[in-house]
Design a protein around this motif. Structure first.
Motif, PDB file in Angstrom:
ATOM      1  N   ILE A 425     -49.151 -62.183 -18.005  1.00  0.00           N
ATOM      2  CA  ILE A 425     -49.290 -60.716 -17.963  1.00  0.00           C
ATOM      3  C   ILE A 425     -49.199 -60.149 -19.373  1.00  0.00           C
ATOM      4  N   GLN A 426     -48.263 -60.660 -20.160  1.00  0.00           N
ATOM      5  CA  GLN A 426     -48.089 -60.173 -21.521  1.00  0.00           C
ATOM      6  C   GLN A 426     -49.335 -60.442 -22.363  1.00  0.00           C
ATOM      7  N   GLU A 427     -49.959 -61.581 -22.118  1.00  0.00           N
ATOM      8  CA  GLU A 427     -51.201 -61.908 -22.826  1.00  0.00           C
ATOM      9  C   GLU A 427     -52.293 -60.895 -22.491  1.00  0.00           C
ATOM     10  N   SER A 428     -52.402 -60.504 -21.235  1.00  0.00           N
ATOM     11  CA  SER A 428     -53.418 -59.535 -20.822  1.00  0.00           C
ATOM     12  C   SER A 428     -53.158 -58.170 -21.442  1.00  0.00           C
ATOM     13  N   ILE A 429     -51.887 -57.767 -21.527  1.00  0.00           N
ATOM     14  CA  ILE A 429     -51.568 -56.481 -22.142  1.00  0.00           C
ATOM     15  C   ILE A 429     -51.915 -56.496 -23.628  1.00  0.00           C
ATOM     16  N   THR A 430     -51.557 -57.580 -24.288  1.00  0.00           N
ATOM     17  CA  THR A 430     -51.851 -57.706 -25.724  1.00  0.00           C
ATOM     18  C   THR A 430     -53.346 -57.684 -25.987  1.00  0.00           C
ATOM     19  N   ALA A 431     -54.108 -58.289 -25.070  1.00  0.00           N
ATOM     20  CA  ALA A 431     -55.557 -58.345 -25.228  1.00  0.00           C
ATOM     21  C   ALA A 431     -56.225 -57.039 -24.822  1.00  0.00           C
ATOM     22  N   GLY A 432     -55.456 -56.057 -24.366  1.00  0.00           N
ATOM     23  CA  GLY A 432     -56.025 -54.780 -23.955  1.00  0.00           C
ATOM     24  C   GLY A 432     -56.639 -54.791 -22.575  1.00  0.00           C
ATOM     25  N   ASN A 433     -56.404 -55.860 -21.824  1.00  0.00           N
ATOM     26  CA  ASN A 433     -56.950 -55.960 -20.461  1.00  0.00           C
ATOM     27  C   ASN A 433     -55.906 -55.419 -19.480  1.00  0.00           C
ATOM     28  N   ALA A 434     -55.742 -54.092 -19.485  1.00  0.00           N
ATOM     29  CA  ALA A 434     -54.678 -53.463 -18.697  1.00  0.00           C
ATOM     30  C   ALA A 434     -54.898 -53.621 -17.198  1.00  0.00           C
ATOM     31  N   ASP A 435     -56.149 -53.519 -16.763  1.00  0.00           N
ATOM     32  CA  ASP A 435     -56.420 -53.622 -15.321  1.00  0.00           C
ATOM     33  C   ASP A 435     -55.983 -54.977 -14.775  1.00  0.00           C
ATOM     34  N   ASP A 436     -56.289 -56.050 -15.524  1.00  0.00           N
ATOM     35  CA  ASP A 436     -55.888 -57.377 -15.084  1.00  0.00           C
ATOM     36  C   ASP A 436     -54.377 -57.527 -15.119  1.00  0.00           C
ATOM     37  N   ALA A 437     -53.755 -56.949 -16.142  1.00  0.00           N
ATOM     38  CA  ALA A 437     -52.288 -57.018 -16.235  1.00  0.00           C
ATOM     39  C   ALA A 437     -51.647 -56.297 -15.056  1.00  0.00           C
ATOM     40  N   ILE A 438     -52.186 -55.134 -14.690  1.00  0.00           N
ATOM     41  CA  ILE A 438     -51.651 -54.382 -13.545  1.00  0.00           C
ATOM     42  C   ILE A 438     -51.822 -55.175 -12.258  1.00  0.00           C
ATOM     43  N   ARG A 439     -52.987 -55.820 -12.118  1.00  0.00           N
ATOM     44  CA  ARG A 439     -53.226 -56.632 -10.920  1.00  0.00           C
ATOM     45  C   ARG A 439     -52.201 -57.767 -10.829  1.00  0.00           C
ATOM     46  N   GLN A 440     -51.971 -58.444 -11.977  1.00  0.00           N
ATOM     47  CA  GLN A 440     -51.000 -59.541 -11.976  1.00  0.00           C
ATOM     48  C   GLN A 440     -49.575 -59.028 -11.736  1.00  0.00           C
ATOM     49  N   CYS A 441     -49.264 -57.853 -12.270  1.00  0.00           N
ATOM     50  CA  CYS A 441     -47.938 -57.269 -12.034  1.00  0.00           C
ATOM     51  C   CYS A 441     -47.729 -56.969 -10.550  1.00  0.00           C
ATOM     52  N   ASN A 442     -48.754 -56.414  -9.920  1.00  0.00           N
ATOM     53  CA  ASN A 442     -48.650 -56.116  -8.488  1.00  0.00           C
ATOM     54  C   ASN A 442     -48.458 -57.403  -7.685  1.00  0.00           C
ATOM     55  N   GLU A 443     -49.167 -58.458  -8.083  1.00  0.00           N
ATOM     56  CA  GLU A 443     -48.997 -59.745  -7.393  1.00  0.00           C
ATOM     57  C   GLU A 443     -47.587 -60.290  -7.599  1.00  0.00           C
ATOM     58  N   LEU A 444     -47.072 -60.152  -8.835  1.00  0.00           N
ATOM     59  CA  LEU A 444     -45.739 -60.663  -9.136  1.00  0.00           C
ATOM     60  C   LEU A 444     -44.665 -59.870  -8.385  1.00  0.00           C
ATOM     61  N   ILE A 445     -44.843 -58.548  -8.318  1.00  0.00           N
ATOM     62  CA  ILE A 445     -43.887 -57.724  -7.563  1.00  0.00           C
ATOM     63  C   ILE A 445     -43.911 -58.118  -6.091  1.00  0.00           C
ATOM     64  N   ALA A 446     -45.116 -58.314  -5.550  1.00  0.00           N
ATOM     65  CA  ALA A 446     -45.241 -58.719  -4.149  1.00  0.00           C
ATOM     66  C   ALA A 446     -44.549 -60.067  -3.912  1.00  0.00           C
ATOM     67  N   LEU A 447     -44.741 -61.005  -4.850  1.00  0.00           N
ATOM     68  CA  LEU A 447     -44.071 -62.308  -4.723  1.00  0.00           C
ATOM     69  C   LEU A 447     -42.554 -62.163  -4.836  1.00  0.00           C
ATOM     70  N   GLY A 448     -42.110 -61.307  -5.746  1.00  0.00           N
ATOM     71  CA  GLY A 448     -40.682 -61.077  -5.896  1.00  0.00           C
ATOM     72  C   GLY A 448     -40.067 -60.517  -4.613  1.00  0.00           C
ATOM     73  N   LEU A 449     -40.754 -59.565  -4.005  1.00  0.00           N
ATOM     74  CA  LEU A 449     -40.266 -58.994  -2.751  1.00  0.00           C
ATOM     75  C   LEU A 449     -40.304 -60.026  -1.625  1.00  0.00           C
ATOM     76  N   GLN A 450     -41.345 -60.851  -1.622  1.00  0.00           N
ATOM     77  CA  GLN A 450     -41.410 -61.929  -0.630  1.00  0.00           C
ATOM     78  C   GLN A 450     -40.279 -62.935  -0.841  1.00  0.00           C
ATOM     79  N   GLY A 451     -39.989 -63.219  -2.118  1.00  0.00           N
ATOM     80  CA  GLY A 451     -38.887 -64.126  -2.424  1.00  0.00           C
ATOM     81  C   GLY A 451     -37.552 -63.553  -1.968  1.00  0.00           C
ATOM     82  N   LEU A 452     -37.346 -62.261  -2.193  1.00  0.00           N
ATOM     83  CA  LEU A 452     -36.129 -61.610  -1.718  1.00  0.00           C
ATOM     84  C   LEU A 452     -36.043 -61.665  -0.198  1.00  0.00           C
ATOM     85  N   ARG A 453     -37.197 -61.471   0.432  1.00  0.00           N
ATOM     86  CA  ARG A 453     -37.249 -61.550   1.894  1.00  0.00           C
ATOM     87  C   ARG A 453     -36.926 -62.979   2.365  1.00  0.00           C
TER      88      ARG A 453
END
Length: 1009
Positions: A425-453
């Motif tokens: 995700i950090q690589e995508s932000i540095t490269a200016g690819n914000a949309d991809d970074a946001i997509r990966q962040c949403n996936e990571l948040i979803a996985l984190g919530l699934q992990g908590l579940r």
């Protein structure tokens, strides 16, 4: 020994059910709160706002906030302009149209004030065990936006503010609350909101002359919280479509405008962010608590510094309105951005430049932010790190206690690890690819919530297995005990061997060792103990099961007998399943009552002729009862129905006083002490007082309703008279003990009148009529069961009874009564299972005939305002429970009397009911949902809890029954009824023989005790 066995059984039943009821909390409602996380904040950006203002309109529904209505409080009610629909919150609407972003915030059950505010301000969905504190205090401390602020000023209800003040760093949160007595539902609740607005104005007015306060207010990262309870209180009292509720919306909108303008004038920097929302909605009948959409959908309007402007679609329907919910808001051109309620906490933390609350599971709603895409990606990444920090702490905690830990697959290997994903995700932000970074962040948040579940549900399989084994073991154990005590009458012996003891002991030791090594909660040891204990007992007493089955089914000798038995079992199970479905469809009770009207016909025309008046009364009472479950569970206050029920109950008392002697005293017993003038006079005076209390309850209730509806406040005199009437009605009946009349009908009338004022004072609609019909139905059922018992016995001994029938019947009755005094009760037969099933049906009917007990919001607080006008969840809830429990006292009295008249042991039929009830509990256990809508989840959980409590409840009913029918005399009535029945039977027997109805014949010679 039978008494010892009875009380031992009751003790085990109560302890087992209380322990296993808690299993639903161990499985589904383990607190999600953990401690020890590092804080995470967005440090690479300047905060969008220097301060944040949070308005919470307690109990405001999303649709009412945006819909248009005629002016609810016009200066001239006759003007045409006042009748034109218009938005009631024009200022908030202007924020939506021109200045900010709006949407619907979706809450979770229970939709109560405490969990709603916890989700909004802390970003977590609290465990339901917080209900034990009345939704006020913290069972477990948690982090919050207020705790992360530099300083928070809050104003509002003493029910909400203290929990955030106590859970924060000392001195960080100021909570200014009005007195609890101000939350008076009999007065105008607008004053609560006006008090808050005036307090805020005074704070900023004082800052003009207080340099220290002025400097403190101008610091960054401050939060201001305005809790506006008026809407909730008004909605409870008048419903959310009333003029009072709609007028309150106008007052809130005006207050929000004044405070917003005050803030802007004070700071003059345009760096204030404003959030307006609600903790929960409100149903059309003025309640909340369950997952109905009207309770879970609340408004969310955000404007000010850092907030995105509205997205307007001039060419058609804007995004977010596809569900049609907002079609009548006049906002179709403005994009709607819906969020989960916990997301609001993340949004507020980011806007004010605060660290995300460490317990928050909220996802930052990017569409509300007026920042570039790269900044959004960076903020969302920090949000993801905060959620994953929780996952890491919980995983480490679980690893440290599990014998064998199986990690969550989504974050287990190197290519799926948290570190690897964050680096990408950090690589995508540095490269200016914000949309991809946001997509990966949403996936990571979803996985984190699934992990908590995953971690939250880690022990589910193990616990469900234990609970299932426990309930099945209890059912078989209860049946074995009933057979041992009341069929075989303790004739069997236990069969324990050293190998069996070693096997069961080894199983228990293995379970306890595993629980100890895993540092499991103490309650888990209880879950493990009961299945082992029950199944060991069943194994040791298996000879009783085998012998009992032979005794109970010994009459099944032909194919026709077997077919009848199979059909009876199918009918039995079918009714139990119908009762399960009745939790979802109350109308099933209507069908059951209508079918019950035909029940006496199965005993033949001769039986109907002998008991015509009783059968007609039974049919009439069933028809009356069939009506209530067709009526809406959520009722409006109806004074006419309340007065009508009071008149009916008063009439019952008056008619009984007028015809008491003709009902109770037969000519042969006229010289008995029960009919002497002294006893008769005292008894009639006490009962006259009871009848007078019914009339007084009707009058004081009518007066209370008038004062509350007029919003003039409930006068102290009216309230005290109501309390005195209620308390006196519950205590005066005990004066009958001075010189008691022990006839069972007299005792039942006393109990009926004892709870009649309760069903007048604490009713809002047809509940009093239900109480009248329910008591009539129980009384006719009790007498009908006894007459069927007598008729069945006569049929089985008809040939022998043809000579000297009267003396034979009286002798039989005398022998039976003598044996009862000596504790020699008859054994149970299969026919008694029907009686237990009827009782269980009435038990369910009492719960559901006037409301849906599985829905918190179907019980209105309108009635309890007549006694407790100031909000107090425990006292008000206690009064609702009193009204709910009253029919069961009457039911336990009727069942206890029937128990004794049939000659069975006091606990016998109650024990059968306790065994049967957990068939439903087990059904509901497997019907519990943890996915899908929150309405489905909350409903299935409440069903399980209700069914689980029935075992404890029935045990309590037995003790209540033993207390309230103590000393009741049956001898004279039994002799007379048996003799009259016998005389009728011998006249008919001369010409024809009597046929016993299918499935009701006595077996094993026990029926003629």
């Amino acid at each position: 020994m039978a008494q010892l066995g009875r009380y031992r059984f009751l003790f085990i039943a109560v302890v087992f059910h209380l322990v296993y009821i808690y299993s639903i909390f161990s499985i589904y409602f383990v607190s999600p709160i953990v401690h020890g996380m590092r804080e995470h904040s967005v440090e690479t950006q300047e905060p969008p706002a220097r301060r944040l203002v949070l308005f919470v309109g307690d109990g405001l529904r999303a649709d009412k906030a945006f819909q248009s209505f005629p002016d609810p409080s016009p200066s001239d009610e006759n003007s045409e302009d006042s009748k034109i629909p218009r938005p009631l919150a024009p200022y908030l609407r202007s924020r939506v149209l021109e200045h900010g972003t709006f949407g619907v915030s979706h809450t979770r059950v229970p939709t109560e004030s405490r969990p709603g505010h916890v989700a909004l301000i802390a970003g977590l969905y609290e465990d339901v065990s917080a209900v034990m504190t009345g939704w006020k205090l913290n069972p477990v401390n948690f982090d919050s936006v207020f705790n992360r602020s530099r300083h928070t000023w809050s104003w509002g209800s003493p029910d909400i503010l203290p929990m955030f003040e106590q859970g924060a760093v000392p001195g960080r949160v100021d909570a200014d609350t009005y007195d609890a007595e101000a939350e008076d539902s009999s007065k105008d609740a607008l004053e609560l909101d006006l008090w808050v607005f005036e307090k805020v104005k005074k704070l900023f007015q004082d800052a003009k002359t207080n340099a220290t306060l002025d400097a403190e207010l101008r610091r960054e990262k401050n939060v201001f919280f305005l809790h506006l309870l008026g809407l909730d209180t008004t909605g409870h009292a008048h419903r959310p479509y009333s003029k009072q509720y709609l007028h309150n919306i106008k007052i809130v909108d005006q207050g929000v405008r004044e405070i917003s303008e005050l803030m802007e004038q004070f700071y003059k920097d345009g760096k204030t962010a404003f959030v307006f929302t609600a903790d929960h909605g409100m149903s059309d009948w003025g309640s909340h608590g369950d997952g109905h959409p009207d309770n879970t959908r609340t408004p969310l309007i955000v404007w000010g510094s850092g907030v995105a402007k509205p997205i307007v679609n001039d060419s058609g329907l804007a995004k977010g309105h596809e569900d049609g919910f907002s079609s009548d808001w006049g906002l179709d051109q403005i994009q709607r951005h819906d969020v989960a309620q916990a997301d609001v906490a993340a949004l507020m933390a980011y806007l004010a430049g605060l660290a995300f609350p460490t317990n928050s599971v909220g996802e930052l709603p990017l569409s509300y932010l007026n920042i570039d895409m790269n900044a959004k990606a960076e903020a969302l990444l920090v949000n993801a790190k905060e959620i994953l920090e929780m996952y890491h702490v919980k995983e480490e905690s679980k690893k440290s206690t599990e014998l064998y830990y199986k990690p969550f697959a989504g974050l287990a290997d190197e290519t799926h690890s948290v570190e690897y994903r964050i680096a990408r995700i950090q690589e995508s932000i540095t490269a200016g690819n914000a949309d991809d970074a946001i997509r990966q962040c949403n996936e990571l948040i979803a996985l984190g919530l699934q992990g908590l579940r995953y971690l939250q549900t880690y022990d589910w399989l193990f616990l469900r297995t234990l609970v299932s084994a426990g309930y099945i073991g209890w059912i078989v154990f209860a049946i074995t005990t009933v057979i041992d005590l009341h069929v075989l009458k303790e004739e069997s012996e236990t069969f324990r061997t050293l190998p069996s003891i070693m096997v069961f002991s080894s199983v228990l030791v293995a379970l306890y060792s595993a629980l100890f090594m895993q540092q499991s909660p103490w309650i888990y040891y209880g879950y493990a103990f009961f299945p082992v204990m029950f199944w060991e007992e069943i194994w040791a007493r298996r000879p009783a099961l085998i012998k009992g089955c032979k005794v109970l089914f010994g009459h099944v000798s032909t194919r026709m007998d077997f077919l009848k038995l199979v059909l009876s079992i199918i009918g039995f199970v079918g009714l139990l399943e119908a009762l399960v479905q009745s939790y979802f469809q109350r109308e099933i009770f209507t069908a059951c009552y209508l079918l019950a009207t035909t029940w006496p016909a199965f005993y033949g025309l001769a039986f109907l002729k002998e008991n015509l008046i009783l059968v007609v009364t039974w049919m009439l009472s069933c028809l009356l009862m069939s009506v209530f479950t067709l009526l809406p569970a959520n009722k409006m206050e109806d004074l006419n129905l309340i007065v009508l029920s009071g008149i009916l109950m008063f009439a019952v008392g008056v008619l009984y006083l007028l015809f008491e002697k003709s009902i109770l005293v037969d000519s042969k017993a006229s010289k008995d002490e029960l009919s002497t003038s002294a006893v008769d006079g005292l008894s009639r005076i006490i009962m006259g007082i009871q009848v007078g209390l019914v009339a007084l309850a009707t009058i004081v209730t009518k007066s209370s309703i008038w004062y509350i509806q007029a919003r003039e406040g409930l006068p102290a005199g009216t309230k005290y008279v109501g309390w005195i009437t209620l308390v006196a009605s519950l205590t005066v009946p005990y004066l009958h003990g001075l010189q008691p009349n022990n006839h069972y009908i007299h005792r039942l009338v006393v109990i009926f009148l004892q709870f009649a004022p309760t069903f007048i004072i604490l009713t809002i609609s047809y509940e009093g009529l239900f109480y009248f019909a329910f008591c009539l139905c129980l009384f006719s059922w009790m007498r009908l069961e006894y007459h069927i018992y007598a008729y069945r016995n006569r049929a089985s001994t008809n040939a022998a009874a043809c000579t000297n029938a009267l003396s034979t019947a009286v002798a039989a009755a005398t022998d039976r009564l003598s044996s009862l005094k000596d504790g020699d009760y008859r054994a149970l037969t299969l026919a008694d299972a029907r009686i237990a099933l009827f009782f269980f049906f009435f038990l369910q009917s009492a719960f559901f005939s006037t409301g849906n007990i599985a829905s918190v919001s179907s019980f209105s607080l309108d009635a309890v305002y007549r006694l407790v006008p100031v909000f107090d969840p425990f006292s008000q809830g206690g009064l609702l429970i009193l009204k709910l429990m009253a029919p069961f006292a009457v039911m336990s009295a009727n069942f206890g009397i029937l128990n004794r008249r049939l000659g069975v042991a006091p606990s016998a039929l109650f024990m059968v009911v306790m065994a049967v009830s957990d068939v439903m509990t087990l059904s509901f256990f497997y019907m519990v949902k943890d996915e899908g809508s929150w309405l489905d989840i909350g409903t299935t959980i409440s069903h399980f809890i209700i069914a689980s409590l029935l075992g404890v409840f029935v045990a309590g009913l037995e003790l209540v029954s033993e207390f309230i029918i103590g000393g009741v005399d049956f001898e004279k009535s039994s002799k007379k009824e048996v003799a009259l029945s016998r005389e009728k039977g011998t006249g008919r027997a001369k010409g024809s023989s009597t046929r016993t109805p299918t499935g009701t014949g006595s077996s094993n010679g026990h029926a003629t005790h």
